[in-house]
Design a protein around this motif. Structure first.
Motif, PDB file in Angstrom:
ATOM      1  N   SER A 191       0.780  -1.231   0.000  1.00  0.00           N
ATOM      2  CA  SER A 191       0.000   0.000   0.000  1.00  0.00           C
ATOM      3  C   SER A 191       0.813   1.284   0.000  1.00  0.00           C
ATOM      4  O   SER A 191       0.320   2.320   0.422  1.00  0.00           O
ATOM      5  CB  SER A 191      -0.945  -0.005   1.211  1.00  0.00           C
ATOM      6  OG  SER A 191      -0.203  -0.125   2.408  1.00  0.00           O
ATOM      7  N   ASN A 192       2.048   1.247  -0.428  1.00  0.00           N
ATOM      8  CA  ASN A 192       2.728   2.524  -0.650  1.00  0.00           C
ATOM      9  C   ASN A 192       3.755   2.365  -1.765  1.00  0.00           C
ATOM     10  O   ASN A 192       4.072   1.247  -2.184  1.00  0.00           O
ATOM     11  CB  ASN A 192       3.359   3.070   0.633  1.00  0.00           C
ATOM     12  CG  ASN A 192       4.570   2.272   1.096  1.00  0.00           C
ATOM     13  OD1 ASN A 192       4.859   1.199   0.598  1.00  0.00           O
ATOM     14  ND2 ASN A 192       5.274   2.817   2.065  1.00  0.00           N
ATOM     15  N   ASP A 193       4.252   3.474  -2.263  1.00  0.00           N
ATOM     16  CA  ASP A 193       5.103   3.434  -3.447  1.00  0.00           C
ATOM     17  C   ASP A 193       6.453   2.761  -3.206  1.00  0.00           C
ATOM     18  O   ASP A 193       6.914   2.006  -4.075  1.00  0.00           O
ATOM     19  CB  ASP A 193       5.279   4.841  -4.020  1.00  0.00           C
ATOM     20  CG  ASP A 193       3.995   5.342  -4.664  1.00  0.00           C
ATOM     21  OD1 ASP A 193       3.256   4.512  -5.216  1.00  0.00           O
ATOM     22  OD2 ASP A 193       3.732   6.549  -4.607  1.00  0.00           O
ATOM     23  N   PRO A 194       7.134   2.976  -2.070  1.00  0.00           N
ATOM     24  CA  PRO A 194       8.388   2.236  -1.870  1.00  0.00           C
ATOM     25  C   PRO A 194       8.193   0.714  -1.890  1.00  0.00           C
ATOM     26  O   PRO A 194       9.006  -0.013  -2.461  1.00  0.00           O
ATOM     27  CB  PRO A 194       8.861   2.726  -0.494  1.00  0.00           C
ATOM     28  CG  PRO A 194       8.288   4.088  -0.375  1.00  0.00           C
ATOM     29  CD  PRO A 194       6.938   3.999  -1.031  1.00  0.00           C
ATOM     30  N   LEU A 195       7.119   0.232  -1.281  1.00  0.00           N
ATOM     31  CA  LEU A 195       6.830  -1.203  -1.349  1.00  0.00           C
ATOM     32  C   LEU A 195       6.449  -1.596  -2.776  1.00  0.00           C
ATOM     33  O   LEU A 195       6.821  -2.666  -3.257  1.00  0.00           O
ATOM     34  CB  LEU A 195       5.704  -1.562  -0.387  1.00  0.00           C
ATOM     35  CG  LEU A 195       6.093  -1.841   1.066  1.00  0.00           C
ATOM     36  CD1 LEU A 195       4.845  -2.058   1.919  1.00  0.00           C
ATOM     37  CD2 LEU A 195       7.010  -3.038   1.176  1.00  0.00           C
ATOM     38  N   GLY A 196       5.679  -0.725  -3.433  1.00  0.00           N
ATOM     39  CA  GLY A 196       5.282  -1.012  -4.803  1.00  0.00           C
ATOM     40  C   GLY A 196       6.460  -1.057  -5.756  1.00  0.00           C
ATOM     41  O   GLY A 196       6.475  -1.844  -6.713  1.00  0.00           O
ATOM     42  N   ASP A 197       7.469  -0.220  -5.489  1.00  0.00           N
ATOM     43  CA  ASP A 197       8.644  -0.162  -6.350  1.00  0.00           C
ATOM     44  C   ASP A 197       9.670  -1.237  -6.011  1.00  0.00           C
ATOM     45  O   ASP A 197      10.606  -1.463  -6.775  1.00  0.00           O
ATOM     46  CB  ASP A 197       9.317   1.217  -6.237  1.00  0.00           C
ATOM     47  CG  ASP A 197       8.422   2.327  -6.764  1.00  0.00           C
ATOM     48  OD1 ASP A 197       7.521   2.025  -7.571  1.00  0.00           O
ATOM     49  OD2 ASP A 197       8.610   3.486  -6.347  1.00  0.00           O
ATOM     50  N   TYR A 198       9.520  -1.886  -4.849  1.00  0.00           N
ATOM     51  CA  TYR A 198      10.485  -2.890  -4.388  1.00  0.00           C
ATOM     52  C   TYR A 198      10.679  -3.968  -5.448  1.00  0.00           C
ATOM     53  O   TYR A 198      11.794  -4.271  -5.854  1.00  0.00           O
ATOM     54  CB  TYR A 198       9.990  -3.481  -3.069  1.00  0.00           C
ATOM     55  CG  TYR A 198      10.620  -4.799  -2.675  1.00  0.00           C
ATOM     56  CD1 TYR A 198      11.968  -4.877  -2.325  1.00  0.00           C
ATOM     57  CD2 TYR A 198       9.860  -5.967  -2.625  1.00  0.00           C
ATOM     58  CE1 TYR A 198      12.545  -6.086  -1.954  1.00  0.00           C
ATOM     59  CE2 TYR A 198      10.422  -7.176  -2.246  1.00  0.00           C
ATOM     60  CZ  TYR A 198      11.760  -7.233  -1.912  1.00  0.00           C
ATOM     61  OH  TYR A 198      12.322  -8.431  -1.553  1.00  0.00           O
ATOM     62  N   ARG A 199       9.582  -4.544  -5.908  1.00  0.00           N
ATOM     63  CA  ARG A 199       9.575  -5.475  -7.034  1.00  0.00           C
ATOM     64  C   ARG A 199       8.250  -5.284  -7.752  1.00  0.00           C
ATOM     65  O   ARG A 199       7.232  -5.843  -7.351  1.00  0.00           O
ATOM     66  CB  ARG A 199       9.726  -6.919  -6.543  1.00  0.00           C
ATOM     67  CG  ARG A 199      11.141  -7.282  -6.111  1.00  0.00           C
ATOM     68  CD  ARG A 199      11.224  -8.683  -5.561  1.00  0.00           C
ATOM     69  NE  ARG A 199      10.749  -9.677  -6.517  1.00  0.00           N
ATOM     70  CZ  ARG A 199      10.480 -10.952  -6.197  1.00  0.00           C
ATOM     71  NH1 ARG A 199      10.635 -11.360  -4.955  1.00  0.00           N
ATOM     72  NH2 ARG A 199      10.054 -11.790  -7.115  1.00  0.00           N
ATOM     73  N   PRO A 200       8.226  -4.456  -8.798  1.00  0.00           N
ATOM     74  CA  PRO A 200       6.963  -4.109  -9.454  1.00  0.00           C
ATOM     75  C   PRO A 200       6.129  -5.315  -9.870  1.00  0.00           C
ATOM     76  O   PRO A 200       4.899  -5.282  -9.796  1.00  0.00           O
ATOM     77  CB  PRO A 200       7.415  -3.279 -10.661  1.00  0.00           C
ATOM     78  CG  PRO A 200       8.695  -2.650 -10.222  1.00  0.00           C
ATOM     79  CD  PRO A 200       9.367  -3.694  -9.374  1.00  0.00           C
ATOM     80  N   GLN A 201       6.784  -6.401 -10.304  1.00  0.00           N
ATOM     81  CA  GLN A 201       6.013  -7.571 -10.712  1.00  0.00           C
ATOM     82  C   GLN A 201       5.292  -8.202  -9.521  1.00  0.00           C
ATOM     83  O   GLN A 201       4.222  -8.792  -9.664  1.00  0.00           O
ATOM     84  CB  GLN A 201       6.918  -8.605 -11.401  1.00  0.00           C
ATOM     85  CG  GLN A 201       7.866  -9.368 -10.500  1.00  0.00           C
ATOM     86  CD  GLN A 201       9.153  -8.617 -10.197  1.00  0.00           C
ATOM     87  OE1 GLN A 201       9.258  -7.417 -10.441  1.00  0.00           O
ATOM     88  NE2 GLN A 201      10.142  -9.327  -9.671  1.00  0.00           N
ATOM     89  N   LEU A 202       5.876  -8.054  -8.322  1.00  0.00           N
ATOM     90  CA  LEU A 202       5.231  -8.569  -7.120  1.00  0.00           C
ATOM     91  C   LEU A 202       4.015  -7.705  -6.769  1.00  0.00           C
ATOM     92  O   LEU A 202       2.983  -8.217  -6.325  1.00  0.00           O
ATOM     93  CB  LEU A 202       6.232  -8.566  -5.970  1.00  0.00           C
ATOM     94  CG  LEU A 202       5.940  -9.444  -4.754  1.00  0.00           C
ATOM     95  CD1 LEU A 202       5.790 -10.896  -5.158  1.00  0.00           C
ATOM     96  CD2 LEU A 202       7.058  -9.291  -3.720  1.00  0.00           C
ATOM     97  N   THR A 203       4.129  -6.410  -6.981  1.00  0.00           N
ATOM     98  CA  THR A 203       2.992  -5.514  -6.767  1.00  0.00           C
ATOM     99  C   THR A 203       1.828  -5.900  -7.673  1.00  0.00           C
ATOM    100  O   THR A 203       0.673  -5.945  -7.246  1.00  0.00           O
ATOM    101  CB  THR A 203       3.404  -4.054  -7.037  1.00  0.00           C
ATOM    102  OG1 THR A 203       4.459  -3.712  -6.137  1.00  0.00           O
ATOM    103  CG2 THR A 203       2.238  -3.107  -6.846  1.00  0.00           C
TER     104      THR A 203
END
Length: 329
Positions: free
Chosen positions: A57-69
């Motif tokens: 639920s935030n961009d740093p987590l979303g950017d961590y591994r985009p395919q995982l998002t």
């Protein structure tokens, strides 16, 4: 809020952030501890409604591994909707986001505005709406709640959100620390008002919310980031605005019109303003003795906390709990 109104509530969560409670306690409800990717039809059978909040639920987590998002936020969400429909769940309330609008300038956007996400998180939310809306029929009624940027006090408060973050910086360091140039527009809404919106949609007549999308917030609560910083400065004593050395423009820029939800839901109206929310945060931070290392370190910062769990072997790199932890629990 749901318990207070007499609803029977069950939680489902992987509980990655179980050790991140800042103040207060969580509601005591039966809980299924499971990754959203692993949900089966038996997990959702027998429920009248699902409020689907799970995701990165935030961009740093979303950017961590985009395919995982995309796998968690989109793939698992669409699968959940399919399972819910197959199980006879009639209402499906989806936590979408105004991040769908992404780079949209300074015009006020209604729910008919085109999607233009600029992050993996925003793209995942838009993709779920596109996939789930066509599933609507006489027996399955989805509603998409596009929340403004959240802020405010909750037991597992997020410090990465702009109002919460600026207030925390101001209290702990005396600096209202801006990591962008402060020019982008952003709508904001208190977490309690988001919860009220879900209650209002859940209890509304079906025809009022069937396959509808709602911007959640107040139209008057659209701010440029620097305006929020200036407001924090007026509330937190002895604080001043400071820009990070690398502060630059943020591609995410949007203002939203939130009048539609009030028209459809008989005058539903959020109760919080930025000023009240900042005051609430400041007084709570002072009472709790919040320190900079708490919210900028691994204790409460979402991406840092997740990376520490991976380092300690409690999560694998796909953000699943390791077998050893499952056995210990």
């Amino acid at each position: 809020m749901l318990l207070e109104r007499g609803h029977d509530v069950t939680g489902l969560d992987s509980d990655i952030f179980r050790s991140c409670t800042f103040v207060g306690t969580l509601a005591d409800v039966p809980t299924i501890e499971k990754d959203i990717r692993d949900v089966e039809i038996d997990d959702v059978a027998g429920f009248d409604a699902i409020i689907h909040l799970a995701g990165l639920s935030n961009d740093p987590l979303g950017d961590y591994r985009p395919q995982l998002t995309e796998e968690i936020n989109c793939g698992a969400s669409v699968k959940l909707a399919q399972l819910a429909k197959a199980a006879g769940v009639q209402r499906f309330l989806y936590a979408s986001s105004c991040s769908n609008y992404g780079a949209a300038g300074d015009s006020f956007l209604t729910e008919d505005a085109p999607f233009n996400p600029v992050t993996p998180y925003g793209a995942s939310k838009a993709n779920v709406e596109r996939a789930v809306a066509p599933m609507a029929d006489q027996s399955f009624s989805p509603t998409f709640l596009r929340a403004s940027t959240a802020y405010g006090l909750s037991p597992r408060i997020r410090f990465d959100l702009v109002v919460n973050n600026l207030t925390a910086w101001a209290y702990t360091t005396g600096l209202v620390y801006l990591k962008s140039d402060g020019s982008p527009w952003r709508p904001i809404v208190h977490v309690e008002d988001i919860a009220l919106a879900y209650v209002a949609v859940l209890e509304a007549e079906r025809e009022l919310v069937h396959n509808e999308a709602f911007n959640v917030g107040l139209t008057t609560e659209n701010y440029q980031i620097r305006e929020i910083a200036e407001l924090v400065q007026t509330i937190v004593p002895d604080s001043r605005v400071k820009f990070a050395p690398d502060a630059g423009p943020d591609k995410r820029c949007y203002r939203v019109d939130c009048t539609y939800i009030g028209r459809r839901l008989h005058g539903f109206k959020p109760q919080w303003t930025a000023r009240r929310g900042i005051e609430q945060l400041y007084h709570t931070f002072r009472a709790a003795g919040l320190a900079l290392g708490d919210f900028e370190g691994e204790r409460f910062k979402r991406i840092a906390h997740v990376q520490k769990l991976i380092q300690d072997g409690e999560l694998d790199t796909d953000l699943r709990r390791t077998p050893q932890l499952a056995v210990a629990v």
